[in-house]
Design a protein around this motif. Structure first.
Motif, PDB file in Angstrom:
ATOM      1  N   ALA A   7       0.610  -1.036  -0.151  1.00  0.00           N
ATOM      2  CA  ALA A   7       0.147   0.171   0.204  1.00  0.00           C
ATOM      3  C   ALA A   7       0.932   1.439   0.185  1.00  0.00           C
ATOM      4  O   ALA A   7       0.254   2.365  -0.429  1.00  0.00           O
ATOM      5  CB  ALA A   7      -0.534   0.080   1.141  1.00  0.00           C
ATOM      6  N   GLY A   8       1.971   0.985   0.614  1.00  0.00           N
ATOM      7  CA  GLY A   8       3.165   2.303   0.978  1.00  0.00           C
ATOM      8  C   GLY A   8       3.180   2.241  -0.095  1.00  0.00           C
ATOM      9  O   GLY A   8       3.142   3.657  -1.122  1.00  0.00           O
ATOM     10  N   GLY A   9       4.149   1.381  -1.413  1.00  0.00           N
ATOM     11  CA  GLY A   9       4.420   2.036  -2.479  1.00  0.00           C
ATOM     12  C   GLY A   9       3.518   2.364  -3.582  1.00  0.00           C
ATOM     13  O   GLY A   9       3.131   3.385  -4.673  1.00  0.00           O
ATOM     14  N   VAL A  10       2.057   1.393  -3.236  1.00  0.00           N
ATOM     15  CA  VAL A  10       1.312   2.335  -4.274  1.00  0.00           C
ATOM     16  C   VAL A  10       1.137   3.872  -4.128  1.00  0.00           C
ATOM     17  O   VAL A  10       1.064   4.945  -4.637  1.00  0.00           O
ATOM     18  CB  VAL A  10       0.312   1.458  -4.404  1.00  0.00           C
ATOM     19  CG1 VAL A  10      -1.301   1.926  -5.124  1.00  0.00           C
ATOM     20  CG2 VAL A  10       0.241   0.240  -4.324  1.00  0.00           C
ATOM     21  N   TYR A  11       1.194   4.444  -2.703  1.00  0.00           N
ATOM     22  CA  TYR A  11       0.878   5.549  -2.746  1.00  0.00           C
ATOM     23  C   TYR A  11       2.106   6.589  -2.748  1.00  0.00           C
ATOM     24  O   TYR A  11       1.735   7.581  -3.573  1.00  0.00           O
ATOM     25  CB  TYR A  11       0.577   5.712  -1.322  1.00  0.00           C
ATOM     26  CG  TYR A  11       0.273   6.807  -0.264  1.00  0.00           C
ATOM     27  CD1 TYR A  11      -0.552   7.253  -0.267  1.00  0.00           C
ATOM     28  CD2 TYR A  11       1.396   7.802   0.496  1.00  0.00           C
ATOM     29  CE1 TYR A  11      -1.041   9.144  -0.063  1.00  0.00           C
ATOM     30  CE2 TYR A  11       1.206   8.749   0.093  1.00  0.00           C
ATOM     31  CZ  TYR A  11       0.090   9.926   0.195  1.00  0.00           C
ATOM     32  OH  TYR A  11      -0.478  11.312   0.868  1.00  0.00           O
ATOM     33  N   GLU A  12       2.807   6.148  -2.623  1.00  0.00           N
ATOM     34  CA  GLU A  12       4.280   6.201  -3.341  1.00  0.00           C
ATOM     35  C   GLU A  12       3.843   6.919  -4.625  1.00  0.00           C
ATOM     36  O   GLU A  12       4.899   7.894  -5.435  1.00  0.00           O
ATOM     37  CB  GLU A  12       5.536   6.152  -3.020  1.00  0.00           C
ATOM     38  CG  GLU A  12       5.774   5.978  -1.303  1.00  0.00           C
ATOM     39  CD  GLU A  12       6.190   7.142  -0.557  1.00  0.00           C
ATOM     40  OE1 GLU A  12       6.387   8.277  -1.974  1.00  0.00           O
ATOM     41  OE2 GLU A  12       5.720   8.031   0.799  1.00  0.00           O
ATOM     42  N   SER A 100      -8.064   1.117   5.649  1.00  0.00           N
ATOM     43  CA  SER A 100      -8.490   2.562   4.496  1.00  0.00           C
ATOM     44  C   SER A 100     -10.110   1.154   4.751  1.00  0.00           C
ATOM     45  O   SER A 100     -10.305   0.194   3.545  1.00  0.00           O
ATOM     46  CB  SER A 100      -7.824   2.920   3.395  1.00  0.00           C
ATOM     47  OG  SER A 100      -8.693   3.049   2.586  1.00  0.00           O
ATOM     48  N   PRO A 101     -11.021   1.833   4.802  1.00  0.00           N
ATOM     49  CA  PRO A 101     -12.271   0.716   4.754  1.00  0.00           C
ATOM     50  C   PRO A 101     -12.691   0.714   3.331  1.00  0.00           C
ATOM     51  O   PRO A 101     -13.629   0.237   2.315  1.00  0.00           O
ATOM     52  CB  PRO A 101     -13.608   2.299   5.865  1.00  0.00           C
ATOM     53  CG  PRO A 101     -12.565   2.753   6.477  1.00  0.00           C
ATOM     54  CD  PRO A 101     -11.436   2.559   5.814  1.00  0.00           C
ATOM     55  N   TYR A 102     -12.137   2.021   2.371  1.00  0.00           N
ATOM     56  CA  TYR A 102     -12.040   2.097   1.292  1.00  0.00           C
ATOM     57  C   TYR A 102     -11.426   1.099   0.168  1.00  0.00           C
ATOM     58  O   TYR A 102     -12.565   0.026  -0.722  1.00  0.00           O
ATOM     59  CB  TYR A 102     -12.009   3.597   0.464  1.00  0.00           C
ATOM     60  CG  TYR A 102     -12.610   4.143   0.594  1.00  0.00           C
ATOM     61  CD1 TYR A 102     -13.897   3.981  -0.319  1.00  0.00           C
ATOM     62  CD2 TYR A 102     -12.718   5.089   1.250  1.00  0.00           C
ATOM     63  CE1 TYR A 102     -14.709   5.644   0.022  1.00  0.00           C
ATOM     64  CE2 TYR A 102     -13.612   6.465   1.343  1.00  0.00           C
ATOM     65  CZ  TYR A 102     -15.183   6.025   1.535  1.00  0.00           C
ATOM     66  OH  TYR A 102     -16.032   7.005   1.557  1.00  0.00           O
ATOM     67  N   LEU A 103     -10.480   0.246   1.288  1.00  0.00           N
ATOM     68  CA  LEU A 103      -9.071  -1.083   0.906  1.00  0.00           C
ATOM     69  C   LEU A 103     -10.064  -2.061   1.140  1.00  0.00           C
ATOM     70  O   LEU A 103     -10.623  -3.162   0.085  1.00  0.00           O
ATOM     71  CB  LEU A 103      -8.378  -1.158   1.421  1.00  0.00           C
ATOM     72  CG  LEU A 103      -7.681   0.205   1.049  1.00  0.00           C
ATOM     73  CD1 LEU A 103      -6.090   0.393   1.877  1.00  0.00           C
ATOM     74  CD2 LEU A 103      -6.779   0.285  -0.457  1.00  0.00           C
ATOM     75  N   THR A 104     -11.310  -2.185   2.354  1.00  0.00           N
ATOM     76  CA  THR A 104     -11.960  -3.406   2.644  1.00  0.00           C
ATOM     77  C   THR A 104     -13.230  -3.490   1.848  1.00  0.00           C
ATOM     78  O   THR A 104     -13.591  -4.186   1.275  1.00  0.00           O
ATOM     79  CB  THR A 104     -12.397  -3.664   3.567  1.00  0.00           C
ATOM     80  OG1 THR A 104     -12.671  -2.258   4.403  1.00  0.00           O
ATOM     81  CG2 THR A 104     -10.996  -3.490   4.586  1.00  0.00           C
ATOM     82  N   ILE A 175      -5.895   5.913  -4.142  1.00  0.00           N
ATOM     83  CA  ILE A 175      -6.396   5.211  -4.256  1.00  0.00           C
ATOM     84  C   ILE A 175      -7.618   4.960  -5.723  1.00  0.00           C
ATOM     85  O   ILE A 175      -7.474   3.774  -6.667  1.00  0.00           O
ATOM     86  CB  ILE A 175      -7.471   4.491  -3.253  1.00  0.00           C
ATOM     87  CG1 ILE A 175      -7.001   3.777  -1.981  1.00  0.00           C
ATOM     88  CG2 ILE A 175      -8.781   3.019  -3.205  1.00  0.00           C
ATOM     89  CD1 ILE A 175      -7.340   3.918  -0.302  1.00  0.00           C
ATOM     90  N   MET A 176      -8.135   5.491  -5.677  1.00  0.00           N
ATOM     91  CA  MET A 176      -8.858   6.060  -6.407  1.00  0.00           C
ATOM     92  C   MET A 176      -8.233   6.162  -7.946  1.00  0.00           C
ATOM     93  O   MET A 176      -8.179   5.360  -9.272  1.00  0.00           O
ATOM     94  CB  MET A 176      -9.369   7.451  -6.710  1.00  0.00           C
ATOM     95  CG  MET A 176     -10.223   8.080  -7.944  1.00  0.00           C
ATOM     96  SD  MET A 176     -11.182   6.718  -8.895  1.00  0.00           S
ATOM     97  CE  MET A 176     -12.455   7.356  -8.045  1.00  0.00           C
ATOM     98  N   LEU A 177      -6.897   6.733  -8.018  1.00  0.00           N
ATOM     99  CA  LEU A 177      -5.992   6.768  -9.475  1.00  0.00           C
ATOM    100  C   LEU A 177      -5.387   5.638  -9.366  1.00  0.00           C
ATOM    101  O   LEU A 177      -5.685   4.767 -10.817  1.00  0.00           O
ATOM    102  CB  LEU A 177      -5.004   7.712  -8.973  1.00  0.00           C
ATOM    103  CG  LEU A 177      -4.723   9.295  -8.950  1.00  0.00           C
ATOM    104  CD1 LEU A 177      -3.942  10.200  -8.513  1.00  0.00           C
ATOM    105  CD2 LEU A 177      -5.731   9.867  -9.926  1.00  0.00           C
ATOM    106  N   GLY A 178      -5.639   4.390  -8.575  1.00  0.00           N
ATOM    107  CA  GLY A 178      -5.025   3.162  -9.160  1.00  0.00           C
ATOM    108  C   GLY A 178      -5.791   2.157  -9.123  1.00  0.00           C
ATOM    109  O   GLY A 178      -6.352   1.240 -10.609  1.00  0.00           O
ATOM    110  N   LEU A 179      -7.518   2.694  -8.835  1.00  0.00           N
ATOM    111  CA  LEU A 179      -8.541   2.139  -9.331  1.00  0.00           C
ATOM    112  C   LEU A 179      -8.599   2.348 -10.854  1.00  0.00           C
ATOM    113  O   LEU A 179      -9.015   1.452 -11.490  1.00  0.00           O
ATOM    114  CB  LEU A 179      -9.600   1.955  -8.807  1.00  0.00           C
ATOM    115  CG  LEU A 179      -9.899   1.788  -7.203  1.00  0.00           C
ATOM    116  CD1 LEU A 179     -11.459   2.135  -6.028  1.00  0.00           C
ATOM    117  CD2 LEU A 179     -10.118   0.327  -7.307  1.00  0.00           C
ATOM    118  N   PHE A 180      -8.547   3.496 -10.629  1.00  0.00           N
ATOM    119  CA  PHE A 180      -8.488   4.462 -12.644  1.00  0.00           C
ATOM    120  C   PHE A 180      -7.698   3.410 -13.325  1.00  0.00           C
ATOM    121  O   PHE A 180      -7.889   3.184 -14.939  1.00  0.00           O
ATOM    122  CB  PHE A 180      -7.919   5.929 -12.423  1.00  0.00           C
ATOM    123  CG  PHE A 180      -8.623   6.537 -13.638  1.00  0.00           C
ATOM    124  CD1 PHE A 180      -9.355   6.787 -14.467  1.00  0.00           C
ATOM    125  CD2 PHE A 180      -6.834   6.821 -14.366  1.00  0.00           C
ATOM    126  CE1 PHE A 180      -9.557   7.406 -15.429  1.00  0.00           C
ATOM    127  CE2 PHE A 180      -7.448   7.622 -16.015  1.00  0.00           C
ATOM    128  CZ  PHE A 180      -8.248   8.261 -16.245  1.00  0.00           C
TER     129      PHE A 180
END
Length: 324
Positions: A7-12, A100-104, A175-180
């Motif tokens: 998750a930290g890697g995706v955020y970065e 994050s509740p959005y991840l679950t 998270i949205m950018l990742g989903l996009f």
């Protein structure tokens, strides 16, 4: 530890994109002076970014769903995504995991999407039956977890039911950018196969395409769209963005590709106008966006009817000329 590291890697990875977006809107504010994009309200920067992403991915997937007569699957997955949010809040309240509740919500919604397909395949039930089962189960699970109030769990439920511009955090925007990226990339790679399965599933199966797998890909992508859009649209209204812009586009489009492009334009217009009106009027963003989208749909119907009438009149005139 592994999940946290990933998750930290995706955020970065997506943080530079978010920072570039901040810079772009700050520059636009200096040029226009619009209060909506004032640097004092960085939450609006994130909300607008999420909204614009929703305006692309919702009609992108919704176009396939509408042509497959699966418009209601978004509603079913929205209710199960709500259960996913409840699971995240429950885990944070009881075990203090800090997820994050959005991840679950992503995890639970994807599982629910696969269950819809599994129930349809295993029981020969119609898709609407499996959707109804999953919808009611997911929402029941969410309400039970929230009502338990275990471990001092306290839930501000309205933001998940109706969406909230001010609660779009930097983490949620990432998270949205990742989903996009996942949704657009998957559709780009599988567009022809998804199109084949959408319009002639039997012929696709005969040609050797693994139809069941492409059906699963479609419902999983729908689950990702629902979770992403839920941040600003809320559980109650999220399904509208999968359907209403697409319905409007079909009134004025002559092909699938044209319908896809027009639906994205209409969705983006609804998002931008909806967020702007909701900000200045102090109204709920999700509701305003849907109302704007419905208004655009009505205009599309009128334009489509006028074009059809004009084309019919032109045809009659040409027939009259040819007879003369």
């Amino acid at each position: 530890m592994t999940v946290a590291f990933a998750a930290g890697g995706v955020y970065e990875a997506f943080l530079p994109v978010l920072e570039a977006w901040y810079w772009l809107l700050t520059l636009l504010y200096r040029l226009t002076g619009l209060e909506l994009i004032s640097p004092e309200y960085t939450f609006m920067y994130r909300a607008i970014l999420v909204g614009l992403c929703v305006g692309v991915i919702a009609p992108l997937i919704g176009t396939f769903l509408v042509h497959r007569q699966l418009a209601l699957i978004g509603d079913a997955l929205a209710h199960t995504a709500f259960a996913g949010v409840a699971v995240g809040l429950f885990l944070n309240g009881v075990f203090e995991l800090g997820v994050s509740p959005y991840l679950t919500a992503v995890v639970v919604a994807v599982i629910a999407a696969l269950l819809i397909e599994l129930i349809s395949e295993a029981t020969d039930a119609y898709n609407d039956v499996s959707m109804a089962i999953v919808l009611s189960t997911g929402f029941a699970l969410g309400t039970v977890l929230i009502s338990l109030n275990a471990g001092g769990l306290a839930v501000g439920i309205n933001q998940y039911l109706f969406g909230n511009l001010s609660t779009v955090s930097a983490e949620n925007a990432v998270i949205m950018l990742g989903l996009f990226s996942v949704i657009v990339g998957t559709v780009a790679l599988t567009r022809n196969q998804l199109l084949y399965v959408t319009f002639d599933e039997t012929a696709a199966a005969v040609s050797g395409l693994p139809v069941a797998w492409y059906n699963r890909i479609m419902v999983m992508l729908t689950a990702l769209v629902v979770v992403g859009a839920m941040q600003i649209m809320g559980v109650i209204l999220v399904a509208a963005m999968l359907v209403v812009p697409v319905a409007g586009a079909t009134q004025v489009s002559r092909s699938f590709s044209e319908s896809l492009l027009v639906s994205i334009v209409l969705a983006e217009l609804a998002v931008v106008l909806g967020i702007s009106v909701s900000y200045y009027a102090g109204a709920t963003a999700g509701g305003v966006i849907v109302l704007v989208a419905v208004g655009i749909y009505v205009l599309s119907v009128v334009v489509g009817k006028l074009r059809t009438t004009a084309a019919a009149d032109e045809t009659r005139e040409l027939d009259a000329i040819s007879q003369d």
